[in-house]
Design an enzyme around this catalytic site. Structure first.
Site, PDB file in Angstrom:
ATOM      1  N   THR A 184       0.849  -1.179   0.000  1.00 41.51           N
ATOM      2  CA  THR A 184       0.000   0.000   0.000  1.00 41.51           C
ATOM      3  C   THR A 184       0.887   1.233   0.000  1.00 41.51           C
ATOM      4  O   THR A 184       2.098   1.128  -0.158  1.00 41.51           O
ATOM      5  CB  THR A 184      -0.906  -0.025   1.243  1.00 41.51           C
ATOM      6  OG1 THR A 184      -1.781   1.093   1.201  1.00 41.51           O
ATOM      7  CG2 THR A 184      -0.106   0.020   2.530  1.00 41.51           C
ATOM      8  N   ARG A 212     -13.234  -8.306   1.244  1.00 43.67           N
ATOM      9  CA  ARG A 212     -12.226  -8.366   2.297  1.00 43.67           C
ATOM     10  C   ARG A 212     -11.692  -6.973   2.619  1.00 43.67           C
ATOM     11  O   ARG A 212     -11.401  -6.180   1.742  1.00 43.67           O
ATOM     12  CB  ARG A 212     -11.080  -9.268   1.852  1.00 43.67           C
ATOM     13  CG  ARG A 212      -9.957  -9.426   2.869  1.00 43.67           C
ATOM     14  CD  ARG A 212      -8.743  -8.635   2.490  1.00 43.67           C
ATOM     15  NE  ARG A 212      -7.588  -8.959   3.358  1.00 43.67           N
ATOM     16  CZ  ARG A 212      -6.414  -8.358   3.285  1.00 43.67           C
ATOM     17  NH1 ARG A 212      -6.222  -7.400   2.401  1.00 43.67           N
ATOM     18  NH2 ARG A 212      -5.438  -8.707   4.094  1.00 43.67           N
ATOM     19  N   VAL A 213     -11.586  -6.656   3.912  1.00 42.09           N
ATOM     20  CA  VAL A 213     -11.018  -5.390   4.381  1.00 42.09           C
ATOM     21  C   VAL A 213      -9.924  -5.716   5.392  1.00 42.09           C
ATOM     22  O   VAL A 213     -10.142  -6.521   6.299  1.00 42.09           O
ATOM     23  CB  VAL A 213     -12.082  -4.490   5.045  1.00 42.09           C
ATOM     24  CG1 VAL A 213     -11.433  -3.222   5.591  1.00 42.09           C
ATOM     25  CG2 VAL A 213     -13.180  -4.137   4.049  1.00 42.09           C
ATOM     26  N   ASP A 215      -6.327  -3.804   7.574  1.00 41.24           N
ATOM     27  CA  ASP A 215      -6.137  -2.738   8.557  1.00 41.24           C
ATOM     28  C   ASP A 215      -6.005  -1.350   7.946  1.00 41.24           C
ATOM     29  O   ASP A 215      -6.219  -0.349   8.620  1.00 41.24           O
ATOM     30  CB  ASP A 215      -4.903  -3.025   9.412  1.00 41.24           C
ATOM     31  CG  ASP A 215      -3.610  -3.099   8.600  1.00 41.24           C
ATOM     32  OD1 ASP A 215      -3.701  -3.320   7.373  1.00 41.24           O
ATOM     33  OD2 ASP A 215      -2.536  -2.952   9.185  1.00 41.24           O
TER      34      ASP A 215
END
Length: 249
Positions: A184, A212-213, A215
């Protein structure tokens, strides 16, 4: 030990932050040395340059965080963030992002956002235009469209090709064991006036199960900012690199 008040804390840690920024490959500061930006990975170099330019032109710290991260979101050569991000198992690019002000402690985030290449900008509007902190999925998309964002195809020829290779490979890896693409971009900034901000943006784990998620868009997990303490972002680590979380005070 002598107690350290807020002002003393910021002054003492500011020097350490400046040293870290000067040494880091993805760090930048304004010409007068007041504002400092730290960003994860090599693609953060251009993000930091953009952030510095925003502040030098009179923009706010949040403007700098948002526009700096936009640079990475817009880059089709970064396949873990924004446009060109590697998709989920169904071939749909799902984006997560979050942003936070250390002054107001207000934050905004979006999860599972489709068809919008700049989720950090949508997250900022969630923070500034609503009483919510997090929006997800179809609701996040409808909010983005209401705010004037244009939907687009987020798959690039490269990311589509990579997905087709994975999909058509016999006994291809699933999200349970694939650990090659989970990165990221995270950015923190300090303006030299006692204010900090943080943000992050990601397309998440490649070939993930839809919905899906992780942190990255969660306040206190993927990012956090508090003028009295500092700002931090802890993007998911590549196994080969194992970097430390990026922080600014």
């Amino acid at each position: 030990m002598e107690p350290l008040d807020r002002r003393g804390f910021l002054i003492s840690t500011g020097a350490a932050t400046a040293a870290l920024a000067a040494a880091g490959p993805a760090s930048a500061q304004t010409g007068d040395g007041s504002a400092i930006f730290l960003t994860t990975w090599e693609w953060g170099i251009e993000a930091n340059r953009r952030a510095v330019g925003i502040v030098a032109g009179g923009g706010s710290l949040l403007d700098a965080i948002e526009k700096g991260i936009n640079v990475v979101e817009d880059d089709p050569n970064v396949d873990t963030v924004g446009y060109g991000g590697l998709p989920n198992a169904q071939g749909e690019v799902e984006l997560d992002a979050g942003i936070m002000s250390g002054t107001t402690h207000r934050a905004g985030s979006v999860c599972n956002l489709h068809k919008i290449k700049n989720p950090i900008s949508v997250a900022r509007l969630v923070m500034e235009k609503t009483r919510h902190t997090t929006m997800a999925g179809e609701g996040a998309l409808q909010f983005a469209l209401a705010m004037g964002f244009e939907p687009m195809q987020l798959l690039t020829p490269h990311s589509l090709e990579e997905w087709l290779k994975w999909k058509n490979a016999p006994n291809h890896d699933t999200f349970w064991i694939d650990r090659d693409h989970h990165d990221t971009v995270g950015m923190v900034g300090a303006d030299g006036k006692g204010h900090v901000a943080a943000g992050c943006s990601t397309s998440g784990l490649a070939w993930k199960i839809p919905g899906r998620v992780a942190d990255s868009p969660i306040v206190g997990c993927g990012y956090y900012a508090d003028d009295a303490a500092g700002a931090g972002t802890t993007p998911t680590m590549r196994p080969a690199r194992r970097p430390r979380p990026v922080t600014a005070t």
